[in-house]
Design a protein around this motif. Structure first.
Motif, PDB file in Angstrom:
ATOM      1  N   HIS A  21     -14.345   3.455  -3.865  1.00 54.47           N
ATOM      2  CA  HIS A  21     -13.264   3.681  -2.745  1.00 54.47           C
ATOM      3  C   HIS A  21     -13.332   1.624  -1.776  1.00 54.47           C
ATOM      4  N   MET A  22     -13.823   0.598  -2.821  1.00 47.32           N
ATOM      5  CA  MET A  22     -12.923  -0.596  -2.738  1.00 47.32           C
ATOM      6  C   MET A  22     -13.250  -0.831  -1.582  1.00 47.32           C
ATOM      7  N   TYR A  50      -7.194   0.305  -8.595  1.00 50.99           N
ATOM      8  CA  TYR A  50      -8.736  -0.612  -8.255  1.00 50.99           C
ATOM      9  C   TYR A  50      -9.161   0.722  -8.915  1.00 50.99           C
ATOM     10  N   TYR A  86       0.571  -1.158  -0.130  1.00 50.16           N
ATOM     11  CA  TYR A  86       0.059   0.269  -0.110  1.00 50.16           C
ATOM     12  C   TYR A  86       0.746   1.356  -0.327  1.00 50.16           C
ATOM     13  N   TRP A 144      -0.440   7.996  -3.223  1.00 51.10           N
ATOM     14  CA  TRP A 144      -1.246   8.194  -4.196  1.00 51.10           C
ATOM     15  C   TRP A 144      -0.951   8.779  -5.932  1.00 51.10           C
ATOM     16  N   TYR A 198      -4.481   0.389  -4.616  1.00 51.33           N
ATOM     17  CA  TYR A 198      -5.901   0.873  -4.027  1.00 51.33           C
ATOM     18  C   TYR A 198      -6.631   1.942  -5.322  1.00 51.33           C
TER      19      TYR A 198
END
Length: 847
Positions: free
Chosen positions: A343-344, A197, A81, A155, A194
């Motif tokens: 957001h998963m 995705y 992550y 990010w 994240y």
């Protein structure tokens, strides 16, 4: 590549680098000043994780299990992550104390690279390398998402990859070439799964848009293109299985697997106040956890975007396609159901609308289409677009200003909305000036230089509006304190026995931080075996186990060493307690503490922890470990108690007589110590952090029969309950502690190689209890033979040992990593085969 193109891409990179450098220089951030961004998650989480990554890269000791993650945990979810960006390789050029400098430089390089990839997409889509493209590369690289979340540096890789994914889709639609799309989507997922995705969802939306724009459904090769898109997308995702599968297995142990129906209800996420986000200063750092979508895109882009829909130069068909794409992305943020899916399937805990960068990208892309179509040549279009942009800003600020007034009139509390007249006025001025020069650009292209300066000014002003509201730490203080503490901890580790834990109860490092720093991740930062952790990857079972034993947990992402007792310190093998007092460090060492593994009674297999019974849990656990019914904790006698109203709170006074010699502890639940105060004999007990939940509090060491008074000022109702106050009987406890020490595992390996080695001579068949969280990744071997591990005492590990000598080895393998690599290799091979077959069956579709 032609020389002209090389210069085009170099300028795209260095213009952004110059701008972000100017911003950091202006605010005094490293590497241009002494300030560093030791704030929010960058200071509390990422710096520690980056420091650990740097340590592993420099030493070459890559290990995937850290005993510095609370009691110990799988490091892979943190790696996947936070740490898989290739930019993090730059850490090897910095010392551990200079990692905050490295983080800022990495942020600067990532923002610069965004401009490079955006310039590449614009060049490929619009078939030109004009310098006017920089208007849009700057707007993208410094969009609202970047200004709001630049310190969440992991990010930023998604923003680098987004234009490449879009370019890959363009090549797929235009030329039936899939390689760029496959590679870019694959790396987007690997760098940060994240936001990767989210790029998968984006790829579907943008593919549909391009298909509509290029009339794909009317072409003979439509089935082939759609087939190749689906195959490439699936194989790109499967090729990232070596990251996704072990990460999924690790995250299944966290609280993120919880389901909340309210996150799927089709409710609105924001109102008209969100229009303030289109202007400069739409949100501040103080509002980072709760604000509207960060969609700032500069006045130039906003005017051109609106002009796209106002201009007669754009066909209704093209407007419809653009409206469809923007509408889908807007709904994905506006409707709670869709926002949760993006957001998963989890509602973000702060930092909302993390998909807003995709919306900004599309808006900037559509604005460039308007620019290319020459909408700026129509004065009516420019005026209409400029007035509409100003109107939207006015509506946003008016809503933000009026709603608190109305709510206050209705008798409710005033919301924490910030109404900044300065940024409101500045935004309107920029819209007016920009609108003028957008039109003048149609008369003379040299006005493009002024537009470029306007865009640069706006992104700089917006970036500073966010960063100015954040406090900075001191890099010089950080380096000094880091070295001091690291030296002390190095000496402690050198002199202490292997297989023990360390607590730093008062860190000098806190002086370098601009706000209260709670040291959750200091064990990772300094590579010590600790107890605390702050991470989204925190095991829920470990958290609950420690919480039920009295440790403080602020939320599902945090567990602290605070709340420990002499008994739990022994249970978890705490050898040293270190603190900086009067500028020097003091070390309290307990050489009687057992290692991370020790023999216990079979009673541990039936032991169950109870909620809100921390001291009782400790007493029963110690009985289970020792196989007896001795009362290690003894209730104090309450001679008298009173309850007095004190404002909105009650003052409870307890007059006690201790029943044993030793540490007296207080535990009652529920209670919020932020709004409560505890006094012993009139002296206030100082809380180390903002304690908003129940935990064990040490009231001091007292002799048996000693009298004292305890005052508790709180809103929570309390009772006449002697179990609130319990003394750990020093005599009984120390005797049992010595016995456990003599029967603990002699650990012979350093705990940083995913392996625990040790030996012990067992006089009687017994379980061995490890203060290591139970994990399917652990494989236990006794004298070379694989043996079974058991989950006991909430989330600890145990094995069975017969009488005799035992050489114990615990080896850790990340669950899912092997199968993940197998799927990855198979997927890459399948993609290679797909390329070969595709070349043979689709020869006429490629040029």
């Amino acid at each position: 590549m032609r020389k002209h193109n090389v210069l085009y891409y170099l300028m795209a990179f260095f213009i952004n680098l110059f701008l972000i450098s100017a911003i950091f220089y202006y605010v005094g951030l490293v590497p241009f000043g002494d300030g560093n961004f030791l704030t929010s998650d960058l200071g509390t989480q990422y710096i520690a994780f980056l420091t650990e990554l740097r340590r592993q890269l420099v030493t070459g000791n890559i290990h995937l299990y850290l005993f510095s993650q609370s009691l110990g945990d799988n490091f892979f979810p943190i790696i996947s992550y936070y740490l898989l960006s290739p930019f993090n390789l730059l850490l090897v050029f910095f010392t551990s104390s200079r990692v905050p400098i490295a983080a800022d430089i990495i942020i600067m390089l990532k923002i610069s690279t965004m401009g490079l990839t955006m310039a590449y997409f614009l060049a490929k889509y619009f078939k030109n390398t004009r310098y006017s493209n920089y208007l849009f590369t700057i707007a993208y690289s410094f969009c609202g998402f970047v200004a709001s979340y630049f310190y969440d540096l992991m990010w930023l890789d998604a923003l680098i990859m987004l234009p490449l994914v879009a370019c890959g889709l363009l090549k797929l639609i235009e030329k039936n070439k899939v390689l760029l799309y496959y590679i870019s989507l694959f790396f987007a997922i690997v760098f940060n799964y994240y936001l990767g995705y989210m790029l998968c969802i984006f790829s579907v939306c943008f593919f549909i848009y391009l298909a509509l724009e290029r009339d794909l459904l009317q072409k003979k090769n439509r089935v082939v293109i759609i087939r190749n898109f689906l195959i490439s997308s699936i194989l790109a995702g499967m090729s990232a299985a070596f990251v996704l599968i072990p990460t999924f297995a690790g995250m299944m142990k966290t609280a993120k697997t919880s389901f909340d129906l309210f996150n799927y209800l089709p409710s609105a996420r924001f109102g008209f106040e969100a229009f303030t986000q289109l202007g400069i200063g739409g949100n501040t750092f103080a509002q980072r956890l709760h604000h509207g979508p960060s969609v700032f895109m500069t006045s130039t882009v906003l005017i051109l975007l609106l002009g796209y829909f106002f201009s007669g130069r754009i066909t209704k068909k093209d407007k419809g396609h653009a409206f469809f794409l923007i509408g889908v992305l807007l709904l994905s943020m506006f409707v709670t159901t869709f926002n949760t899916v993006w957001h998963m399937f989890q509602n973000p805990a702060g930092f909302p609308f993390r998909n807003s960068f995709i919306f900004s990208f599309i808006c900037i892309f559509i604005a460039h289409k308007a620019f290319s179509a020459g909408v700026f040549k129509d004065i009516n279009t420019v005026i209409s677009a400029s007035c509409t942009a100003a109107l939207l800003i006015c509506i946003g600020y008016l809503t933000e200003w009026m709603i608190p007034k109305l709510i206050k009139q209705m008798g409710f509390g005033t919301p924490d909305n910030e109404y900044n007249i300065y940024y409101f006025s500045l935004t309107l001025i920029c819209i007016a000036v920009t609108g003028t020069f957008v039109y003048l650009y149609g008369k003379n292209k040299y006005f493009g230089v002024i537009l470029l300066f306007m865009v640069a000014f706006e992104v700089g002003a917006n970036f500073v509006s966010v960063i100015d509201t954040a406090g900075f730490g001191s890099q010089s203080v950080y380096q000094k304190q880091y070295k001091l503490e690291a030296d002390v901890l190095t000496d402690v580790k050198r002199n202490s026995e292997i297989g023990h834990r360390v607590i730093v109860s008062k860190s000098g490092l806190n002086k370098a931080f601009p706000e209260q720093y709670n040291n959750y991740n200091d064990p990772i930062l300094f590579n010590i075996n600790g107890l605390s952790l702050y991470s989204s990857t925190l095991s829920q079972d470990t958290l609950e186990t420690m919480n039920k034993l009295g440790y403080f947990s602020r939320n599902v992402r945090r567990i602290s060493y605070i709340g420990g007792t002499n008994l739990t310190n022994t249970l978890f093998g705490v050898d040293d307690d270190i603190g900086q007092w009067s500028h020097s460090y003091e070390v309290e060492t307990d050489y009687n503490s057992p290692s991370l593994g020790f023999l216990a009674s079979p009673d541990i297999y039936d032991f169950q922890l109870m909620s809100n019974r921390a001291l009782d849990n400790q007493n029963r656990l110690w009985q289970a470990i020792n196989g007896n019914n001795k009362e290690y904790y003894k209730n104090a006698k309450i001679n008298k108690w009173t309850k007095v109203k004190s404002g909105k709170k009650h003052l409870y006074k307890y007059y006690l007589t201790t029943s044993a010699t030793g540490e007296l502890y207080l535990y009652t639940s529920p209670i919020n110590y932020v709004s409560s105060k505890v006094y012993v004999n009139g002296k206030k007990i100082k809380m180390p952090v903002l304690i908003n939940t129940a935990m064990v509090i040490d009231l001091g060491n007292y002799d048996s029969g000693e009298k004292l008074s305890v005052d508790i000022r709180t809103k929570q109702p309390l009772e006449y309950d002697p179990s609130y106050f319990q003394t750990l009987d020093a005599s009984e406890f120390n005797q049992s502690k010595n016995n456990i020490r003599q029967n603990s595992l002699n650990i012979t390996s350093r705990l940083n190689h995913d392996t625990v080695r040790g030996d012990i001579n067992v006089k009687k068949s017994s379980p061995m209890l490890f203060s290591i969280p139970y994990d399917k990744g652990w494989k236990a071997f006794d004298n070379g033979k694989r043996i079974k591990t058991y989950k006991v005492v909430g989330n600890l590990t145990a094995i069975d040992l017969d009488k005799g000598y035992h050489k114990i080895i615990l080896k850790y393998e990340v669950p899912g990593l092997k199968i993940g690599w197998i799927i990855t290799i198979i997927s890459i091979v399948l993609f290679g085969i797909f390329l070969v077959i595709k070349k043979k069956i689709d020869p006429k579709l490629e040029d």
